[in-house]
Design an enzyme around this catalytic site. Structure first.
Site, mmCIF file in Angstrom:
data_model
loop_
_atom_site.group_PDB
_atom_site.id
_atom_site.type_symbol
_atom_site.label_atom_id
_atom_site.label_comp_id
_atom_site.label_asym_id
_atom_site.label_seq_id
_atom_site.Cartn_x
_atom_site.Cartn_y
_atom_site.Cartn_z
ATOM 1 N N TYR A 124 0.803 -1.225 0.000
ATOM 2 C CA TYR A 124 0.000 0.000 0.000
ATOM 3 C C TYR A 124 0.835 1.273 0.000
ATOM 4 O O TYR A 124 0.316 2.368 0.172
ATOM 5 C CB TYR A 124 -0.954 0.021 1.212
ATOM 6 C CG TYR A 124 -2.108 -0.954 1.078
ATOM 7 C CD1 TYR A 124 -2.089 -1.951 0.119
ATOM 8 C CD2 TYR A 124 -3.215 -0.867 1.901
ATOM 9 C CE1 TYR A 124 -3.135 -2.857 -0.005
ATOM 10 C CE2 TYR A 124 -4.269 -1.759 1.787
ATOM 11 C CZ TYR A 124 -4.219 -2.752 0.828
ATOM 12 O OH TYR A 124 -5.263 -3.634 0.707
ATOM 13 N N LYS A 173 3.040 -15.178 2.903
ATOM 14 C CA LYS A 173 3.025 -15.990 1.679
ATOM 15 C C LYS A 173 4.482 -16.206 1.287
ATOM 16 O O LYS A 173 4.903 -15.919 0.162
ATOM 17 C CB LYS A 173 2.230 -15.239 0.590
ATOM 18 C CG LYS A 173 1.986 -16.024 -0.676
ATOM 19 C CD LYS A 173 0.867 -17.036 -0.564
ATOM 20 C CE LYS A 173 0.775 -17.878 -1.822
ATOM 21 N NZ LYS A 173 -0.265 -18.918 -1.740
ATOM 22 N N ASP A 206 -3.438 -18.085 2.340
ATOM 23 C CA ASP A 206 -4.635 -18.743 1.791
ATOM 24 C C ASP A 206 -5.159 -19.818 2.749
ATOM 25 O O ASP A 206 -6.351 -19.915 3.013
ATOM 26 C CB ASP A 206 -4.397 -19.303 0.371
ATOM 27 C CG ASP A 206 -2.975 -19.768 0.126
ATOM 28 O OD1 ASP A 206 -2.141 -19.659 1.056
ATOM 29 O OD2 ASP A 206 -2.678 -20.242 -0.975
ATOM 30 N N ASP A 230 -5.413 -6.178 5.699
ATOM 31 C CA ASP A 230 -6.622 -5.498 5.248
ATOM 32 C C ASP A 230 -7.713 -6.535 4.955
ATOM 33 O O ASP A 230 -8.852 -6.432 5.431
ATOM 34 C CB ASP A 230 -6.290 -4.684 3.989
ATOM 35 C CG ASP A 230 -7.418 -3.763 3.567
ATOM 36 O OD1 ASP A 230 -8.416 -3.656 4.298
ATOM 37 O OD2 ASP A 230 -7.304 -3.156 2.489
ATOM 38 N N ASP A 234 -11.166 -7.839 7.464
ATOM 39 C CA ASP A 234 -12.564 -7.797 7.004
ATOM 40 C C ASP A 234 -13.191 -9.186 7.076
ATOM 41 O O ASP A 234 -14.360 -9.330 7.440
ATOM 42 C CB ASP A 234 -12.658 -7.275 5.556
ATOM 43 C CG ASP A 234 -12.820 -5.759 5.488
ATOM 44 O OD1 ASP A 234 -12.300 -5.083 6.401
ATOM 45 O OD2 ASP A 234 -13.453 -5.261 4.544
#
Ligand code: NAI
Ligand code: MG
Length: 335
Positions: A124, A173, A206, A230, A234
């Site tokens: 970001y 990851k 994942d 992020d 959520d």
């Protein structure tokens, strides 16, 4: 002693949920003095600027900000104001608790986890972002630093210790994004050795998402990089009944800013039916930060009771109440 805080009423449903939150804080007798400042579309209309210098100065001086959602105008190259604020004050740790409340439509009953999202680095940052003039190609860079990884991981372990949590899970990851999230994982493993009292494990992002949906109770504190944080936070909000219940604290060395995770909800703005709980729970995080944890706990308890009772909650929680009635019900339990 009174504590002065910067208050940003925000856009859309912002002023409605902020009104509710300040009323609750006053009922709690939290000893706060409000320094009202503008940001977002409201600021643009009044001052011509989305993020006026006076607002930044106020936050620098008060060191604590309570902020309602801001609308980032679409198009015209506007950067997210939230990203700008986090960057300006170097608010490196974004703390997002997800706690089950009885009486919501959530599938789960006993979720109690905290996501700590790195807030200033990673995908970001906007570094090297570029789109070819003919639109055939786009690029952006992902940058992390060892120091940036270390401070957020350390923050997560310190938080775990402080609030009596037992386990920290690093989400990454590192099998594919070997350099960037590999560095994050290596730093997390190193830091974990300094906290033998806290259990540590790591999961690939994942798999972490699947595990969160299948067996969320195995999680306690999650620490992860900006983009994954992020998304995961959520997801966690969805596990406990939606964005209307998801608060977030943005913590830096000098400044802390407390907010709802959701946006300005233009679709319901002005209707008086916004759920104030996300901002209220952010206010509870702020009270914890200000060493008023007894009041923070009372507030959380009052919210939990009103949600469990059900009839005066807002429509997003399945109730038939509005913002004001929801707030009345919470205040009644605090006097
Ligand atoms: P949003 O979170 O505002 O709304 C998504 C959906 O959730 C809508 O249907 C909305 O009605 C509902 N919702 C959100 N908060 C609610 C609440 N408290 N009570 C009941 N229902 C609620 O996301 P959206 O529509 O993508 O973004 C709208 C604006 O908000 C955009 O300008 C965006 O840039 C901004 N935004 C600001 C944030 C911030 O200031 N922290 C965070 C996210 C978005
Ligand atoms: Mg988000």
């Amino acid at each position: 002693m009174t504590q002065r805080i910067t208050v940003i009423r925000g856009d859309g449903i912002g002023p409605e949920i902020m009104k509710s939150t300040l009323r609750v804080l006053d009922t709690l007798d939290a000893g706060l003095e409000y320094d009202f400042q503008l940001a977002g579309v409201a600021a643009q209309e009044e001052t011509g600027e989305l993020l006026p210098q006076a607002t930044l100065d106020s936050i620098t001086e008060n060191r604590i900000a309570l902020k309602a959602p801001l609308t980032t105008p679409v198009g015209g190259g506007f950067k997210s104001l939230n990203v700008a604020l986090r960057k300006h004050f170097d608010l490196f740790a974004n703390v997002r608790p997800a706690i089950s409340f009885k009486g919501t439509k959530s599938r789960y009953e006993n979720i109690d986890l905290i996501t700590v999202r790195e807030n200033t680095e990673g995908a970001y940052l906007g570094e090297g972002a570029w789109t070819a003039p003919d639109g055939s190609r786009a690029e952006s860079k992902m940058v992390v630093t060892r120091a940036g990884c270390e401070r957020v991981v350390r923050f997560a372990f310190d938080l775990a210790r402080r609030v009596g949590r037992k386990k920290v899970t690093a989400v990454h990851k590192a099998n594919i994004l070997k350099d960037v999230t590999g560095m994050f994982l290596n730093v997390a493993r190193d830091v974990a050795e300094e906290y033998p009292d806290i259990e540590f494990n790591d999961l690939i992002v994942d798999n972490a998402c699947m595990q969160l949906v299948m067996r969320p109770e195995q999680f306690d504190v999650i620490v992860t990089t900006n983009l994954f944080g992020d998304i995961i936070s959520d997801l966690c909000a969805g596990l406990v009944g939606g964005l209307g219940l998801a608060p977030g604290a943005n913590i830096g060395k000098d400044v802390a800013m407390f907010e709802a995770v959701h946006g300005s909800a233009p679709d319901i703005a002005g209707k008086g039916i916004a759920n104030p709980c996300a901002l209220l729970l952010a206010a509870a995080q702020m009270l914890d930060h200000l060493d008023q944890s007894d009041k923070a706990q009372r507030l959380r308890q009052a919210i939990a009771e009103v949600i469990a009772e059900g009839d005066r909650t807002t429509p997003d929680l399945g109730g038939s109440g509005n913002t004001e009635q929801f707030t009345d019900a919470i205040c009644e339990r605090l006097v």
